[in-house]
Design a protein around this motif. Structure first.
Motif, mmCIF file in Angstrom:
data_model
loop_
_atom_site.group_PDB
_atom_site.id
_atom_site.type_symbol
_atom_site.label_atom_id
_atom_site.label_comp_id
_atom_site.label_asym_id
_atom_site.label_seq_id
_atom_site.Cartn_x
_atom_site.Cartn_y
_atom_site.Cartn_z
ATOM 1 N N ILE A 1 -7.492 13.383 4.091
ATOM 2 C CA ILE A 1 -6.085 12.958 4.159
ATOM 3 C C ILE A 1 -5.183 14.186 4.241
ATOM 4 N N VAL B 1 2.564 11.043 2.718
ATOM 5 C CA VAL B 1 1.900 10.539 1.521
ATOM 6 C C VAL B 1 2.942 10.477 0.415
ATOM 7 N N ARG C 1 0.064 5.988 1.555
ATOM 8 C CA ARG C 1 0.064 6.849 2.735
ATOM 9 C C ARG C 1 0.651 6.088 3.916
ATOM 10 N N ASP D 1 -0.218 1.905 3.603
ATOM 11 C CA ASP D 1 -1.070 1.215 2.643
ATOM 12 C C ASP D 1 -1.139 1.976 1.328
ATOM 13 N N TRP E 1 -3.097 3.970 -1.362
ATOM 14 C CA TRP E 1 -4.298 4.792 -1.476
ATOM 15 C C TRP E 1 -4.950 4.593 -2.838
ATOM 16 N N GLU E 2 -4.146 4.256 -3.821
ATOM 17 C CA GLU E 2 -4.604 3.883 -5.152
ATOM 18 C C GLU E 2 -3.962 2.535 -5.473
ATOM 19 N N PHE F 1 -5.123 13.049 -3.360
ATOM 20 C CA PHE F 1 -5.580 12.641 -2.036
ATOM 21 C C PHE F 1 -6.806 13.456 -1.635
ATOM 22 N N LYS G 1 -5.707 -0.900 -4.034
ATOM 23 C CA LYS G 1 -6.120 0.204 -3.167
ATOM 24 C C LYS G 1 -6.527 -0.349 -1.794
ATOM 25 N N ARG G 2 -5.994 0.260 -0.745
ATOM 26 C CA ARG G 2 -6.248 -0.068 0.668
ATOM 27 C C ARG G 2 -5.531 -1.331 1.136
#
Length: 192
Positions: free
Chosen positions: A171, A74, A59, A98, A100-101, A167, A36-37
């Motif tokens: 977002i 997304v 996303r 990146d 998101w999860e 999301f 994530k991220r």
């Protein structure tokens, strides 16, 4: 991870993939994981790979001159993620992409992707995705220039109900081109 992609391809061609076609696909796609991220691609860099999301959510966004993230796209399982313009033309990307999860994906480079077009299921998938992408882009442009925030949100929930739970509100609001506060008011109004 490749089995998820083979299952996905069945939607586009009634003929099963041959053993050789599966082997070519397996060689072309590399399994990859992002936390994530964690970034898949940064603005300013060439987007050298496209990703088929097997598990997780991603996303694509840009950052304006005020430092605000503006969501462009997304994606979740069985969706594709990448900067198509940068991928095709080899130009620097305008976007950050990146996870998101925590995300599992199959990634492919442009040169490998071009080689796969000779496989009928891939060619049919590309044609289908190009049509859907064009239609989705037209709908999004039309909604931005003609619909209220409430109408945009209702359409989003109608077209992509599976994204609402994946999301957070900020977002979704950014994707719709509205503020988080506006989206909160819209949701309250819709509950009445």
């Amino acid at each position: 991870m490749h089995d998820a992609f083979f299952k996905y391809l069945k939607k586009f061609d009634s003929e099963p993939l041959t053993k050789d076609e599966k082997s070519i696909i397996i060689k072309a796609f590399s399994p990859t994981k992002l936390r994530k991220r964690q970034y898949f691609s940064h603005a300013g860099n060439h987007c050298k790979h496209f990703a088929f999301i097997v598990k997780g959510a991603m996303r694509q966004y840009l950052v304006n001159n005020k430092g605000t993230e503006l969501i462009i796209k997304v994606g979740i399982e069985n969706w594709w993620m990448g900067d198509r313009e940068s991928f095709v033309f080899g130009t620097p990307s305008l976007y950050h992409i990146d996870a998101w999860e925590d995300t599992e994906m199959l990634i492919i480079a442009r040169e490998d992707f071009l080689k796969l077009k000779k496989i009928n299921a891939i060619a049919m998938m590309i044609a289908h995705l190009d049509e859907r992408n064009s239609i989705a882009n037209q709908k999004r442009i039309a909604s931005f220039i003609s619909l209220t925030a409430e109408q945009r949100y209702v359409d989003f929930v109608t077209w992509y109900p599976q994204l609402v739970s994946r999301f957070p509100q900020h977002i979704i609001a950014s994707y719709l081109g509205i503020t988080k506060d506006t989206l909160s008011r819209v949701k309250v109004h819709l509950k009445k």
